[in-house]
Design an enzyme around this catalytic site. Structure first.
Site, short mmCIF file in Angstrom:
data_model
loop_
_atom_site.label_atom_id
_atom_site.label_comp_id
_atom_site.label_asym_id
_atom_site.label_seq_id
_atom_site.Cartn_x
_atom_site.Cartn_y
_atom_site.Cartn_z
CE1 TYR A 1 -3.21 -2.79 0.03
CE2 TYR A 1 -3.93 -2.12 2.20
CZ TYR A 1 -4.07 -2.93 1.10
OH TYR A 1 -5.06 -3.87 1.07
CE LYS B 1 0.66 -17.52 -2.59
NZ LYS B 1 -0.25 -18.68 -2.52
CG ASP C 1 -2.67 -19.95 -0.50
OD1 ASP C 1 -1.91 -19.83 0.47
OD2 ASP C 1 -2.34 -20.55 -1.54
CG ASP D 1 -7.33 -3.94 3.94
OD1 ASP D 1 -8.31 -3.80 4.68
OD2 ASP D 1 -7.17 -3.30 2.88
CG ASP E 1 -12.64 -5.87 6.02
OD1 ASP E 1 -12.19 -5.41 7.09
OD2 ASP E 1 -13.10 -5.15 5.11
#
Ligand code: NAD
Length: 349
Positions: free
Chosen positions: A139, A188, A220, A244, A248
């Site tokens: 980001y 990852k 994943d 993030d 959620d």
């Protein structure tokens, strides 16, 4: 002992849920012989209306001089057409940056009393804390557009330094020390170089915290495991983007967005504590908002910024007791308004 709390009530339901939280703080203060001094500052839409900018200098100064900051929520349709840097949400990013807050901590807890509100068919009550890196990663990396061999391309860069990984890792290991002593680091590392460095640094830290049960998980798989068996997690630590998305995902398992507190911390004890939801313009002014996310955010402030674990426990137990007794706001399928649910919580403190 006196603690100075800066208040950013904000817009929409913000003032209602912060006022309800102050009555809870006053009650624990009386019970535990503490005093809190509150100073309100403008941020968000209300600041734009009064001063023309979402984050006045006076607000930044007041927050930096306080012991901690309690925020309601900002934003609303009235300010949506303003340019990005003048919108209420710019205030939110600005204050996080001004306070140097690099760790976002989101407890995600399914209370036994709210099990029927969880979308999973069979689920045990669970209590997870997600520690998300907040000021680095993709980001904040270099991005842009360019002409490639096949026409226009766009790129974003994920970059993490050892220092950034280590400081967020320490927040997670310290947090786990106060809880069930388990950390899962999510990355990852089978594909991304930034994740391979992340994993190396986390392994070094794990060796420094031998009493913490440490494991790695690929993102994943983590997305699957959160749905399959959320109760397996205690503290999750992960990068900005993975945090993030996963936070959620996890928040949806708890019954309502009105239940979820959060804190953002930097290198000092001073933090910014706020519910994860927004200003809920659709119910603003109706006094029906669920104040629990903000009340639990204040409990986090007592625990993490002020080391007042007993007072924090008293608030958390009162919230749980209120839910166990069957009291519910509308978002939880009940009929109580903001003031009524607050009164029930106050009775139990
Ligand atoms: P929202 O979280 O405000 O609302 C989503 C839905 O959840 C709405 O139906 C709302 O009524 C409900 N809801 C949220 N909090 C609730 C509570 N405490 N009790 C009961 N119901 C609750 O998200 P949105 O509608 O996408 O955004 C509204 C405004 O808030 C926008 O301007 C957005 O930019 C802003 N926002 C601010 C923050 C923040 O201040 N940290 C975070 C997210 C969104």
């Amino acid at each position: 002992m006196n603690y100075k709390i800066a208040l950013l009530k904000g817009d929409g339901i913000g003032p209602d849920i912060v006022d309800s939280t102050l009555s809870v703080l006053d009650k624990v203060a009386a019970r535990f012989g503490i005093t809190f001094t509150y100073t309100p500052y403008l941020m968000g839409g209300c600041a734009i209306d009064e001063t023309g900018v979402p984050l006045p200098e006076e607000t930044i100064k007041g927050c930096l001089e306080s012991d901690s900051v309690l925020l309601g929520a900002v934003g609303g349709p009235k300010w949506e057409t303003l340019p990005g840097h003048l919108r209420p949400e710019a205030g939110l990013l600005g204050i996080r940056k001004a306070m140097g807050l690099y760790a976002n901590i989101r407890p995600v807890r399914l209370y036994s009393a709210l099990r029927e509100r969880c979308p999973l068919r069979s689920v045990e009550a669970f209590d997870i804390v997600i520690v998300r890196e907040l000021t680095g990663g993709i980001y904040f990396g270099e991005r842009g557009r360019r002409q490639g061999a096949n026409g226009e391309e766009a790129y974003d860069t994920e970059c993490y330094s050892t220092t950034e990984i280590e400081r967020i890792g320490r927040v997670a290991f310290e947090m786990a020390g106060m809880r069930s002593k388990r950390v899962t680091s999510i990355d990852k590392a089978n594909v991304l170089e930034s994740s391979r460095l992340w994993r190396e640094v986390m392994h070094r830290l794990a060796a420094e915290y031998p009493d913490i049960d440490y494991s790695d998980m690929l993102v994943d798989n983590a997305a699957m495991q959160l749905i399959k068996n959320p109760a397996q997690f205690d503290v999750i630590v992960t990068s900005n983007m993975f945090g993030d998305i996963l936070s959620d995902e996890a928040s949806q398992l708890t019954g309502s967005i009105g239940m979820l507190p959060s804190s953002s911390l930097g290198g000092t004890k001073r933090g910014l504590y706020e519910p994860i939801h927004g200003s809920a313009p659709d119910i603003a002014g109706t006094r029906t908002a669920n104040p629990i996310a903000t009340i639990l955010s204040a409990a986090m402030m007592l625990r993490y910024s002020f080391n007042l674990a007993e007072a924090a426990d008293a608030i958390e137990r009162a919230v749980e007791g209120t839910l166990d007794a069957g009291y519910r706001t509308r978002d939880l399928g009940g009929t109580l308004g903001t003031d009524e649910i607050t009164a029930k919580i106050l009775e139990l403190i």
